[in-house]
Motif scaffolding. Sequence first.
Motif, PDB file in Angstrom:
ATOM      1  N   SER A 258     -12.125  -1.949  -9.113  1.00  0.00           N
ATOM      2  CA  SER A 258     -13.111  -1.254  -8.135  1.00  0.00           C
ATOM      3  C   SER A 258     -14.120  -0.569  -7.819  1.00  0.00           C
ATOM      4  O   SER A 258     -13.743   0.557  -8.348  1.00  0.00           O
ATOM      5  CB  SER A 258     -11.699  -1.159  -6.567  1.00  0.00           C
ATOM      6  OG  SER A 258     -13.294  -0.397  -5.907  1.00  0.00           O
ATOM      7  N   MET A 259     -15.579  -0.850  -8.300  1.00  0.00           N
ATOM      8  CA  MET A 259     -16.498  -0.091  -8.219  1.00  0.00           C
ATOM      9  C   MET A 259     -16.734   1.195  -7.575  1.00  0.00           C
ATOM     10  O   MET A 259     -16.791   2.646  -7.837  1.00  0.00           O
ATOM     11  CB  MET A 259     -17.501  -0.585  -9.370  1.00  0.00           C
ATOM     12  CG  MET A 259     -17.800  -0.765 -11.213  1.00  0.00           C
ATOM     13  SD  MET A 259     -17.786   0.853 -11.382  1.00  0.00           S
ATOM     14  CE  MET A 259     -16.923  -0.035 -13.596  1.00  0.00           C
ATOM     15  N   ASP A 260     -16.686   1.028  -6.400  1.00  0.00           N
ATOM     16  CA  ASP A 260     -17.499   1.792  -5.396  1.00  0.00           C
ATOM     17  C   ASP A 260     -15.468   2.339  -5.115  1.00  0.00           C
ATOM     18  O   ASP A 260     -16.588   3.554  -4.589  1.00  0.00           O
ATOM     19  CB  ASP A 260     -16.561   0.441  -3.777  1.00  0.00           C
ATOM     20  CG  ASP A 260     -17.617  -0.557  -4.214  1.00  0.00           C
ATOM     21  OD1 ASP A 260     -19.240  -0.063  -4.789  1.00  0.00           O
ATOM     22  OD2 ASP A 260     -17.137  -1.767  -3.529  1.00  0.00           O
ATOM     23  N   PHE A 261     -14.667   2.391  -5.710  1.00  0.00           N
ATOM     24  CA  PHE A 261     -13.548   3.619  -5.146  1.00  0.00           C
ATOM     25  C   PHE A 261     -14.009   4.316  -6.427  1.00  0.00           C
ATOM     26  O   PHE A 261     -13.612   5.397  -6.393  1.00  0.00           O
ATOM     27  CB  PHE A 261     -12.051   2.659  -4.990  1.00  0.00           C
ATOM     28  CG  PHE A 261     -11.141   4.249  -5.408  1.00  0.00           C
ATOM     29  CD1 PHE A 261     -10.634   4.586  -4.421  1.00  0.00           C
ATOM     30  CD2 PHE A 261     -10.772   3.819  -6.846  1.00  0.00           C
ATOM     31  CE1 PHE A 261      -9.113   6.167  -4.714  1.00  0.00           C
ATOM     32  CE2 PHE A 261      -9.812   4.221  -7.169  1.00  0.00           C
ATOM     33  CZ  PHE A 261      -9.449   5.860  -5.913  1.00  0.00           C
TER      34      PHE A 261
ATOM     35  N   LEU B  17      -5.165  -1.807  -1.214  1.00  0.00           N
ATOM     36  CA  LEU B  17      -5.576  -0.355  -0.203  1.00  0.00           C
ATOM     37  C   LEU B  17      -6.425  -0.752   1.001  1.00  0.00           C
ATOM     38  O   LEU B  17      -7.344  -1.575   0.041  1.00  0.00           O
ATOM     39  CB  LEU B  17      -5.947   1.323  -0.992  1.00  0.00           C
ATOM     40  CG  LEU B  17      -4.476   0.967  -1.579  1.00  0.00           C
ATOM     41  CD1 LEU B  17      -4.833   2.687  -2.080  1.00  0.00           C
ATOM     42  CD2 LEU B  17      -3.060   1.852  -1.106  1.00  0.00           C
ATOM     43  N   SER B  18      -6.445  -0.788   1.879  1.00  0.00           N
ATOM     44  CA  SER B  18      -7.501  -0.234   3.016  1.00  0.00           C
ATOM     45  C   SER B  18      -8.499   0.803   2.740  1.00  0.00           C
ATOM     46  O   SER B  18      -7.986   1.517   2.097  1.00  0.00           O
ATOM     47  CB  SER B  18      -7.060  -0.269   4.494  1.00  0.00           C
ATOM     48  OG  SER B  18      -6.543   0.978   4.373  1.00  0.00           O
ATOM     49  N   SER B  19      -9.557   1.039   3.064  1.00  0.00           N
ATOM     50  CA  SER B  19     -11.058   1.341   2.707  1.00  0.00           C
ATOM     51  C   SER B  19     -10.279   2.889   3.110  1.00  0.00           C
ATOM     52  O   SER B  19     -10.694   4.160   2.512  1.00  0.00           O
ATOM     53  CB  SER B  19     -12.265   0.831   3.777  1.00  0.00           C
ATOM     54  OG  SER B  19     -12.092   1.166   5.244  1.00  0.00           O
ATOM     55  N   ALA B  20      -9.833   2.876   4.402  1.00  0.00           N
ATOM     56  CA  ALA B  20      -9.387   4.430   4.973  1.00  0.00           C
ATOM     57  C   ALA B  20      -7.791   5.168   4.093  1.00  0.00           C
ATOM     58  O   ALA B  20      -8.338   5.806   3.982  1.00  0.00           O
ATOM     59  CB  ALA B  20      -8.375   4.061   6.421  1.00  0.00           C
ATOM     60  N   GLU B  21      -7.472   3.493   3.407  1.00  0.00           N
ATOM     61  CA  GLU B  21      -6.286   4.462   2.536  1.00  0.00           C
ATOM     62  C   GLU B  21      -7.131   4.441   0.786  1.00  0.00           C
ATOM     63  O   GLU B  21      -6.363   5.558   0.205  1.00  0.00           O
ATOM     64  CB  GLU B  21      -4.933   3.061   2.094  1.00  0.00           C
ATOM     65  CG  GLU B  21      -4.550   3.119   3.566  1.00  0.00           C
ATOM     66  CD  GLU B  21      -3.379   1.456   3.748  1.00  0.00           C
ATOM     67  OE1 GLU B  21      -2.550   1.868   4.472  1.00  0.00           O
ATOM     68  OE2 GLU B  21      -3.841   0.892   2.683  1.00  0.00           O
TER      69      GLU B  21
ATOM     70  N   ALA C 172       0.611  -0.843   0.344  1.00  0.00           N
ATOM     71  CA  ALA C 172      -0.159  -0.192   0.041  1.00  0.00           C
ATOM     72  C   ALA C 172       0.798   1.069  -0.274  1.00  0.00           C
ATOM     73  O   ALA C 172       0.627   1.920  -0.993  1.00  0.00           O
ATOM     74  CB  ALA C 172      -1.124   0.018   1.231  1.00  0.00           C
ATOM     75  N   ASP C 173       1.727   1.468   0.701  1.00  0.00           N
ATOM     76  CA  ASP C 173       2.606   2.635   0.638  1.00  0.00           C
ATOM     77  C   ASP C 173       3.542   2.473  -0.381  1.00  0.00           C
ATOM     78  O   ASP C 173       4.284   3.907  -1.119  1.00  0.00           O
ATOM     79  CB  ASP C 173       3.910   2.412   2.016  1.00  0.00           C
ATOM     80  CG  ASP C 173       2.869   2.381   2.765  1.00  0.00           C
ATOM     81  OD1 ASP C 173       1.653   2.777   3.576  1.00  0.00           O
ATOM     82  OD2 ASP C 173       4.001   2.058   3.850  1.00  0.00           O
ATOM     83  N   ALA C 174       3.984   1.401  -0.979  1.00  0.00           N
ATOM     84  CA  ALA C 174       4.502   1.677  -2.514  1.00  0.00           C
ATOM     85  C   ALA C 174       3.418   2.324  -3.592  1.00  0.00           C
ATOM     86  O   ALA C 174       3.921   3.407  -3.931  1.00  0.00           O
ATOM     87  CB  ALA C 174       5.114   0.294  -3.289  1.00  0.00           C
ATOM     88  N   ARG C 175       2.695   2.175  -3.232  1.00  0.00           N
ATOM     89  CA  ARG C 175       1.348   2.511  -4.427  1.00  0.00           C
ATOM     90  C   ARG C 175       1.452   3.645  -4.092  1.00  0.00           C
ATOM     91  O   ARG C 175       1.745   4.525  -4.870  1.00  0.00           O
ATOM     92  CB  ARG C 175      -0.258   2.297  -3.719  1.00  0.00           C
ATOM     93  CG  ARG C 175      -0.695   0.732  -4.774  1.00  0.00           C
ATOM     94  CD  ARG C 175      -1.257   0.262  -5.525  1.00  0.00           C
ATOM     95  NE  ARG C 175      -1.512  -0.721  -6.141  1.00  0.00           N
ATOM     96  CZ  ARG C 175      -1.302  -0.830  -7.015  1.00  0.00           C
ATOM     97  NH1 ARG C 175      -0.620   0.218  -7.866  1.00  0.00           N
ATOM     98  NH2 ARG C 175      -0.847  -2.180  -7.164  1.00  0.00           N
ATOM     99  N   GLU C 176       1.606   4.450  -2.608  1.00  0.00           N
ATOM    100  CA  GLU C 176       1.451   5.627  -1.940  1.00  0.00           C
ATOM    101  C   GLU C 176       2.743   6.565  -3.229  1.00  0.00           C
ATOM    102  O   GLU C 176       3.104   7.720  -3.157  1.00  0.00           O
ATOM    103  CB  GLU C 176       1.679   5.814  -1.200  1.00  0.00           C
ATOM    104  CG  GLU C 176       1.446   7.363  -0.049  1.00  0.00           C
ATOM    105  CD  GLU C 176       0.151   8.247  -0.546  1.00  0.00           C
ATOM    106  OE1 GLU C 176      -0.865   7.946  -1.164  1.00  0.00           O
ATOM    107  OE2 GLU C 176       0.516   9.309  -0.374  1.00  0.00           O
TER     108      GLU C 176
END
Lengths: 300, 376, 570
Positions: free
Chosen positions: C526-529, C498-502, C471-475
Amino acid sequence: MLDISLQLIVNGISLGCAYALITLGFVLVINAIGAVNFAQGDFVMAGGFLTVILAEYVIADNFNAIRASGLIILPLVLIGMAFFGLLFSMIAYKPLKNRPPVTVFISTIAMGLIIQHSINAGFGPEPQIGPALISSGTITIGTLTISKQQISIILSASFLILCVGFLMNKTQLGRKLRAASQDSEMAETIGINGPQCISITFSVAIALAGAAGLLLSNQFFVTTSDGGLYMLKAYIAVTLGGWGRLDGAVIAALAIGLFEVIMATLVSYVVAEALLFAALLLVLLFRPSGLFAEAIQRRT
Amino acid sequence: MIKLPKLLPIFAMIVLFPISAEAKETYIPILVPITGFLSLEGTAQRNGAIQALDEASSSLKIKYEVSDTSTSPEIAVTALQRALSRGKPMAIAAPIFGTQMLAMLPIAKRAGVPLITVSGTAKLTELDNPFIFRFFPGDAVVKVAHARYVTEVLRAKRPALLYQTTAYGQSGYSHLSKALRKAGAPLVFEEALAPSVKDMLPALTKLRASKPDVILLHLHSTPTALVIRQARNSGIELPIVAGSAMHQPSTAKLLKNHQLRGVCAETAASPISENHPKLIQFTTEYKKRFQTLPDAFALAQYDGMNMVISALKSGAKTAMDIRNWLATNTFNGLAMKYKSDGKGNMGHDATIVCYDGTTKTPKITKKYLNIDGTFN
Amino acid sequence: MSSLYSRDFIVTLIIVLIPLCLALNADSYGQRIMTLSGIYAIAAMGYHLIFGRLGALSLAQGCFFGLGAYSAGLIGVHFELSFLTCLLFAVIFTALVALIIALPVLRLESHYFALATLGIAQVALLIAINWTEVTGGANGTYGIPQLDLFGMELSSSNHVLIFVWFILVIIVSLTFWIMRTPFNYQVTLLKDTPEVAASSGIDIGRWRLTFFIMSAIFGATAGALQAYTIGVVSPATLEFQVMVSILAMTVIGGKNHPAGAVIGAILLTHLPEWFRFLETHYLIAYGVALLCTIIITPSGIFGLFEKFIIKNPAYDLKILPSKENKSVSDASSTLLEIQGLSKTYGGIKALKNLNMTLQSYQIVGLVGPNGSGKSTLINIISGLQRQDEGTIKLDGSFIENTPSYKRSNRGIARTYQTSLRSSGLDVYQAILACSTNQHNLKHRDNQTHAILTNSRLTSKTGSMVGDLSAADARELDLCMALATEPKILLLDEPAAGLSSAEQQFLSTKIRQLAQSGISILIVDHSMDFLLPVVDRLICLDQGSVVAEGTPAEVLADPKALKLYFGNSRV
């Protein structure tokens, strides 16, 4: 003129066959570990010396006439060199398996030095001659004179090449070896012992180098400084044949053997050598991944 | 933050401290190529030198040390510097490789130490360096003998030559082709071969097409044997007069007796062919000690070191004394009589040996004495 | 940062100067070995650039060494010129040869590059041996004058030693100048992840050429010095042996650092000398020592030394007064216009006559099943792949044939589906490496601080990139893309893993970026995103656009629905 041309072609092919054996071992290691084995040429030389040792040991003859046929010694050399291959992988590869391929490249350079100078120290600098495969006479067909040695080199090299082809493509072991070299992690998950496969590959590769050493030891003698030359030819053949391709490597090695003989006859040795490199550069220029398509993804 | 103290010992290790020889001993370093493509010749040099120095050790205190010069002038210079730093050499057995000698000469001159070599490279003695002593006839001598044998004895008119693309081959080629032209039998064919060339048929095919009446070789040991075998196997029965590599017993060992028929070689000497008791003793001793047969290089280096020993025995105290002694005296060696021509050429005789096809020991066929007229 | 960089420089200088000082008291033999070490250190320094830093396995370094030796030596023999003049000639000649070689050879990959350079070296050797009239043939050329400096002959071994090592110090300084921040980070990025480097605006070709030429220049300098210190030049300088020695020195010393080249050269020049007393066996001992060193020290001897140097501290982020955004024009304008784009892979059409536009201030979502051409499209826009047909217009000028790094310079940035990570950099350095549109180190620093302050990585600035979580690598990918100051940002599955918070953090950030005028294209499953973030949705299938519009419009389109959600949801 025709018989001379034929004779030259036979010479070229027998040289090419020996190159092919060396190259085949070279490619097997590249496929298995992604690294160039720089000691391959020195193993050819070592195979030649092993042949000489066995020939003098098997028949207690003095150096005046070596009559033991190379064909009897060949299996012994194959086994002996396979053992050295195992040892070689344990010393020069195992401790470095998680490092970049160039590290292995250097460790094989070091091993090459050790092999070459150990033999030089133990045997002295004199060139040695190995036994003929069957006999050293010549066959005369019409005006064509071909040495039996060359015919037997071509036959035994072809036989060994076919054996490797059969081993790699038709046997369970070969499939395992190929799977392990394509993706060692994936292979592990389906129950293939990766490190063991690599050890076996090393054994096969070094045994092939040893066989080439035996085949060449009679016709071309064997000297401790021979290794570099064979190594260079194998490197060129592998690149021209498409990095990692067994069939391409064999064809390219044969082509190099023929090319050298023909060019040396038509022009001169110096020009032949220069042209070989010029041809190499041209091929790289216009077909940057060899004459045949590359078999494996680059790893360095 | 760097913890320097941890690094210091490692650096300290790197700089070596010289180990100087004991003052009373005579220090004679042996700097020859014992690895690489000249290791055959270099090892012969080494053996010859060691045998001479060991034989003298009963009467003289001599300390010698062998150092490899390998194949590059760089390593030769380093080896020389090392020898100079480890003691005061009275003389140095120096490499057969001409290029290495060229690099070593100025340093030897500065240090004032005579170099005792068997290198044939003509240039070495043309540089007005008073510290070189060549105990092997140079190319200017042996190639004249080579050409004279071919034109006078064999009466050849159309010689063809294969030579090596090395210092040895190129130097020999230029002298041989000059001598043949002078003798009215210019080369009808010539080709340079790299030492790595294995298949000799292409060269022989072209050579045959030029219709020569004799084949001349100026190649190292293995290629010489390769050419002779390939020629005999393809039915070429022309006489072959090879360079000094052919007289080496290890070359003949590679060939069958019948292949050697009609093969001759130019050399300074052939210790195994001689039946002089002193030479037989030398050969036996050498074989016992080094498990191999001596060649002309071993014998020449042996003679060279013996001349140095003579100088020491006749009272030479410094390297300069030895130089002066070598430059002015005549020495009866096992191979020949040695005397400097004023430039450091000590050997002036050449020998042609031939194989008769029944044995690997060649017969001395012709001796050319005093070719350059030094003894007149 | 710069303090780290100058510390590195000082460490290297100390490593150069200590052995030199020790050698000054040695005898002429010890000094000769150290002189040779210095000469090989210069050659290895060049090799460390092309091979160690850039990862290109060149086998021409020995050839450059030999060319330098021959050209300086031959000029020195035939003309009465000072050493420095001959050196200059040798360097220019060798650099020219390298330039000519570079044109066809540099674009080759890995082994092909290695063999091509080896082939050229062999040809040079052949010429040296057989062109006897000029080179002196196998015997070489004799009588090269002694080293001289401003008319003074350097005759004592002490002077020669100091002269050679003085040149080494110059070469070391030059190396550090070439590799000054941020170029050192850019080169590391380039070596580890060439694709990321290219799409971050780093010109791979230019660096390869620069380093190849520099390696030739250093090699030639070393060769010229070698020829002058032994007075002879012979084919031995062109033999493959020289190349192998230089390679071994670079790797054993530590190929990622200039100091490694120096240490390797000193060690490997001394190693055979230590074993001299073994006569014929000394090269066996040398081989064994070489093997042991390579097995014991994974990153070379300097790698061991580096352990003595304290780890890089985390960076203190400066809180900068956030500058007001550039004049916010509310009119959204067309930034990118794609027309008739087609791409075929071996008979399969990945893209078919595709048309699309991207507007500033707008977020566009790109959806479609696997193999519909989404990644191909992003690769083509960013220049990683070439289209078969079609045009791409950025800000009114066509860019379809512009190389990747130039597109980045002109404002196209992207992230990758799977994070391609450079293991040799920390977070701060990786972002700094990508700030290719800033030409002043201070501005680059400030920009990096600003990007990091607005990221999730504020506490991880000193972490090595390889140690980051997925996740951090994506950031980090996003931060690196932002460092190029893009006008158009292409995000390939930025929310995967990523987690939902992320994800929430990411959505907010994307929206903020769009508000500053950047045009953003997001590929995600992810459509939700996706749905809450985007302004416009494009639905791809088999290389063509099947539906386009606001999320609501696309969701109402039966074709798109069927394609994307299958029949189950309808």
